[in-house]
Design a protein around this motif. Structure first.
Motif, PDB file in Angstrom:
ATOM      1  N   LYS A  17       0.874  -1.185   0.000  1.00  0.00           N
ATOM      2  CA  LYS A  17       0.000   0.000   0.000  1.00  0.00           C
ATOM      3  C   LYS A  17       0.901   1.221   0.000  1.00  0.00           C
ATOM      4  CE  LYS A  17      -3.661   0.223   2.574  1.00  0.00           C
ATOM      5  NZ  LYS A  17      -4.506   0.166   3.811  1.00  0.00           N
ATOM      6  N   LYS A  18       1.111   1.757  -1.183  1.00  0.00           N
ATOM      7  CA  LYS A  18       2.073   2.855  -1.340  1.00  0.00           C
ATOM      8  C   LYS A  18       1.578   4.151  -0.699  1.00  0.00           C
ATOM      9  CE  LYS A  18       3.225   5.130  -5.449  1.00  0.00           C
ATOM     10  NZ  LYS A  18       3.818   5.129  -6.802  1.00  0.00           N
ATOM     11  N   VAL A  19       2.489   4.818  -0.013  1.00  0.00           N
ATOM     12  CA  VAL A  19       2.221   6.147   0.548  1.00  0.00           C
ATOM     13  C   VAL A  19       2.867   7.218  -0.317  1.00  0.00           C
ATOM     14  CG1 VAL A  19       2.532   7.642   2.574  1.00  0.00           C
ATOM     15  CG2 VAL A  19       2.158   5.181   2.893  1.00  0.00           C
ATOM     16  N   TYR A  20       4.057   6.912  -0.812  1.00  0.00           N
ATOM     17  CA  TYR A  20       4.865   7.934  -1.516  1.00  0.00           C
ATOM     18  C   TYR A  20       6.007   7.221  -2.249  1.00  0.00           C
ATOM     19  CZ  TYR A  20       8.216  11.726  -2.198  1.00  0.00           C
ATOM     20  OH  TYR A  20       9.097  12.620  -2.750  1.00  0.00           O
ATOM     21  N   GLU A  21       6.461   7.842  -3.333  1.00  0.00           N
ATOM     22  CA  GLU A  21       7.624   7.314  -4.051  1.00  0.00           C
ATOM     23  C   GLU A  21       8.333   8.448  -4.768  1.00  0.00           C
ATOM     24  OE1 GLU A  21       6.598   4.449  -7.087  1.00  0.00           O
ATOM     25  OE2 GLU A  21       8.687   3.788  -7.291  1.00  0.00           O
ATOM     26  N   ASP A  22       9.648   8.423  -4.761  1.00  0.00           N
ATOM     27  CA  ASP A  22      10.429   9.294  -5.639  1.00  0.00           C
ATOM     28  C   ASP A  22      11.647   8.502  -6.121  1.00  0.00           C
ATOM     29  OD1 ASP A  22      12.403   9.451  -3.638  1.00  0.00           O
ATOM     30  OD2 ASP A  22      11.628  11.331  -2.832  1.00  0.00           O
ATOM     31  N   ASP A  23      12.618   9.193  -6.697  1.00  0.00           N
ATOM     32  CA  ASP A  23      13.771   8.483  -7.264  1.00  0.00           C
ATOM     33  C   ASP A  23      14.622   7.794  -6.204  1.00  0.00           C
ATOM     34  OD1 ASP A  23      13.028   9.321  -9.736  1.00  0.00           O
ATOM     35  OD2 ASP A  23      14.531  10.913  -9.898  1.00  0.00           O
ATOM     36  N   VAL A  24      14.529   8.280  -4.975  1.00  0.00           N
ATOM     37  CA  VAL A  24      15.445   7.839  -3.919  1.00  0.00           C
ATOM     38  C   VAL A  24      14.807   6.870  -2.929  1.00  0.00           C
ATOM     39  CG1 VAL A  24      16.809   8.698  -1.943  1.00  0.00           C
ATOM     40  CG2 VAL A  24      16.793   9.959  -4.102  1.00  0.00           C
ATOM     41  N   TYR A  26      10.970   4.894  -1.174  1.00  0.00           N
ATOM     42  CA  TYR A  26       9.627   4.353  -1.347  1.00  0.00           C
ATOM     43  C   TYR A  26       9.007   4.234   0.041  1.00  0.00           C
ATOM     44  CZ  TYR A  26       5.931   1.235  -3.097  1.00  0.00           C
ATOM     45  OH  TYR A  26       4.716   0.696  -3.445  1.00  0.00           O
ATOM     46  N   ALA A  27       7.743   4.653   0.187  1.00  0.00           N
ATOM     47  CA  ALA A  27       7.053   4.576   1.470  1.00  0.00           C
ATOM     48  C   ALA A  27       5.772   3.765   1.304  1.00  0.00           C
ATOM     49  CB  ALA A  27       6.724   5.988   1.976  1.00  0.00           C
ATOM     50  N   PHE A  28       5.511   2.894   2.272  1.00  0.00           N
ATOM     51  CA  PHE A  28       4.331   2.026   2.195  1.00  0.00           C
ATOM     52  C   PHE A  28       3.879   1.664   3.611  1.00  0.00           C
ATOM     53  CE2 PHE A  28       6.691  -1.970   3.070  1.00  0.00           C
ATOM     54  CZ  PHE A  28       7.996  -1.529   2.841  1.00  0.00           C
ATOM     55  N   TYR A  29       2.596   1.335   3.728  1.00  0.00           N
ATOM     56  CA  TYR A  29       2.050   1.007   5.050  1.00  0.00           C
ATOM     57  C   TYR A  29       2.576  -0.336   5.530  1.00  0.00           C
ATOM     58  CZ  TYR A  29      -0.968   5.051   4.930  1.00  0.00           C
ATOM     59  OH  TYR A  29      -1.417   6.353   4.892  1.00  0.00           O
ATOM     60  N   PHE A  39       3.715   3.536   8.803  1.00  0.00           N
ATOM     61  CA  PHE A  39       4.266   3.238   7.477  1.00  0.00           C
ATOM     62  C   PHE A  39       5.783   3.189   7.554  1.00  0.00           C
ATOM     63  CE2 PHE A  39       3.490   7.864   7.517  1.00  0.00           C
ATOM     64  CZ  PHE A  39       4.676   8.386   7.023  1.00  0.00           C
ATOM     65  N   LEU A  40       6.370   2.635   6.504  1.00  0.00           N
ATOM     66  CA  LEU A  40       7.817   2.462   6.413  1.00  0.00           C
ATOM     67  C   LEU A  40       8.333   3.297   5.252  1.00  0.00           C
ATOM     68  CD1 LEU A  40       7.872  -1.459   6.639  1.00  0.00           C
ATOM     69  CD2 LEU A  40       8.268   0.146   8.516  1.00  0.00           C
ATOM     70  N   VAL A  41       9.493   3.891   5.430  1.00  0.00           N
ATOM     71  CA  VAL A  41      10.156   4.592   4.333  1.00  0.00           C
ATOM     72  C   VAL A  41      11.506   3.919   4.124  1.00  0.00           C
ATOM     73  CG1 VAL A  41      10.850   6.801   3.360  1.00  0.00           C
ATOM     74  CG2 VAL A  41       9.029   6.721   5.085  1.00  0.00           C
ATOM     75  N   VAL A  42      11.757   3.487   2.895  1.00  0.00           N
ATOM     76  CA  VAL A  42      12.974   2.716   2.602  1.00  0.00           C
ATOM     77  C   VAL A  42      13.722   3.356   1.433  1.00  0.00           C
ATOM     78  CG1 VAL A  42      11.779   0.624   3.350  1.00  0.00           C
ATOM     79  CG2 VAL A  42      11.936   1.099   0.922  1.00  0.00           C
ATOM     80  N   PRO A  43      15.049   3.319   1.468  1.00  0.00           N
ATOM     81  CA  PRO A  43      15.796   3.780   0.289  1.00  0.00           C
ATOM     82  C   PRO A  43      15.634   2.764  -0.842  1.00  0.00           C
ATOM     83  CG  PRO A  43      17.306   2.841   1.898  1.00  0.00           C
ATOM     84  CD  PRO A  43      15.935   2.838   2.528  1.00  0.00           C
ATOM     85  N   LYS A  44      15.605   3.243  -2.074  1.00  0.00           N
ATOM     86  CA  LYS A  44      15.537   2.302  -3.204  1.00  0.00           C
ATOM     87  C   LYS A  44      16.843   1.525  -3.339  1.00  0.00           C
ATOM     88  CE  LYS A  44      11.781   4.214  -5.862  1.00  0.00           C
ATOM     89  NZ  LYS A  44      11.297   4.856  -7.103  1.00  0.00           N
ATOM     90  N   THR A  94      14.076  -7.168  11.647  1.00  0.00           N
ATOM     91  CA  THR A  94      13.673  -8.446  11.049  1.00  0.00           C
ATOM     92  C   THR A  94      13.815  -8.450   9.533  1.00  0.00           C
ATOM     93  OG1 THR A  94      11.347  -7.763  10.927  1.00  0.00           O
ATOM     94  CG2 THR A  94      12.047  -8.946  12.922  1.00  0.00           C
ATOM     95  N   VAL A  95      13.941  -7.288   8.922  1.00  0.00           N
ATOM     96  CA  VAL A  95      14.126  -7.207   7.466  1.00  0.00           C
ATOM     97  C   VAL A  95      15.442  -6.474   7.208  1.00  0.00           C
ATOM     98  CG1 VAL A  95      13.224  -6.326   5.276  1.00  0.00           C
ATOM     99  CG2 VAL A  95      11.635  -7.198   7.019  1.00  0.00           C
ATOM    100  N   GLY A  96      16.341  -7.122   6.446  1.00  0.00           N
ATOM    101  CA  GLY A  96      17.687  -6.601   6.238  1.00  0.00           C
ATOM    102  C   GLY A  96      17.797  -5.598   5.101  1.00  0.00           C
ATOM    103  N   HIS A  97      16.936  -4.613   5.126  1.00  0.00           N
ATOM    104  CA  HIS A  97      16.973  -3.489   4.176  1.00  0.00           C
ATOM    105  C   HIS A  97      16.607  -2.266   5.003  1.00  0.00           C
ATOM    106  CE1 HIS A  97      16.029  -1.864  -0.105  1.00  0.00           C
ATOM    107  NE2 HIS A  97      15.822  -0.848   0.720  1.00  0.00           N
ATOM    108  N   LEU A  98      17.491  -1.278   5.057  1.00  0.00           N
ATOM    109  CA  LEU A  98      17.264  -0.085   5.879  1.00  0.00           C
ATOM    110  C   LEU A  98      15.837   0.431   5.723  1.00  0.00           C
ATOM    111  CD1 LEU A  98      18.518   2.189   7.676  1.00  0.00           C
ATOM    112  CD2 LEU A  98      19.080   3.375   5.534  1.00  0.00           C
ATOM    113  N   HIS A  99      15.172   0.639   6.862  1.00  0.00           N
ATOM    114  CA  HIS A  99      13.809   1.169   6.804  1.00  0.00           C
ATOM    115  C   HIS A  99      13.538   1.999   8.037  1.00  0.00           C
ATOM    116  CE1 HIS A  99      13.747  -2.863   8.592  1.00  0.00           C
ATOM    117  NE2 HIS A  99      12.760  -2.457   9.364  1.00  0.00           N
TER     118      HIS A  99
END
Ligand code: AMP
Length: 113
Positions: A17-24, A26-29, A39-44, A94-99
């Motif tokens: 469930k996307k909240v926001y996205e740009d080139d850098v 992505y944010a989702f619930y 929600f979570l904001v993660v670097p691409k 628990t998830v190995g991607h910066l968030h």
């Protein structure tokens, strides 16, 4: 990164469930919300977590904080919010991607358990 669930979400291979996205970033619930707004904001770019942030890649962190402030305004989080980035086992990662968790909509306890 091939086996990273958040890389798959960014690529659209896993629904979110996307909240926001740009080139850098992505944010989702969050799938398991811990507050009325979560929600979570993660670097691409795949960065494994806070401990993998370096002088070379740290610009994304500042960008993400600016995005969070913008989204908080748009979502009307006037009473405040909390930003959390967990690292490693003791940090509860628990998830190995910066968030960055963004939690709002209720009074949050401090210190965390
Ligand atoms: P952490 O425990 O800090 O690593 O946070 C990982 C977060 O990712 C947890 O709050 C999970 O609920 C959330 N999560 C895991 N898989 C998904 C998914 N497919 N969609 C949305 N959130 C997810």
């Amino acid at each position: 990164m091939a086996d990273c669930i958040f890389c798959k979400i960014i690529a659209g291979e896993i629904p979110s469930k996307k909240v926001y996205e740009d080139d850098v970033c992505y944010a989702f619930y969050d799938a398991a919300p811990q507050a009325p707004v979560h929600f979570l904001v993660v670097p691409k770019e795949h960065i494994s977590g806070p401990s993998a942030v370096s002088e070379q890649n740290c610009a994304v962190v500042g960008h993400i904080y600016a995005v969070i402030a913008k989204l908080a305004g748009e979502l009307g989080l006037k009473n405040g919010y909390r930003v959390v980035a967990n690292d490693g086992a003791d940090g509860g990662q628990t998830v190995g991607h910066l968030h960055f968790h963004v939690l709002a909509g209720r009074s949050l306890a401090w210190p965390p358990g």
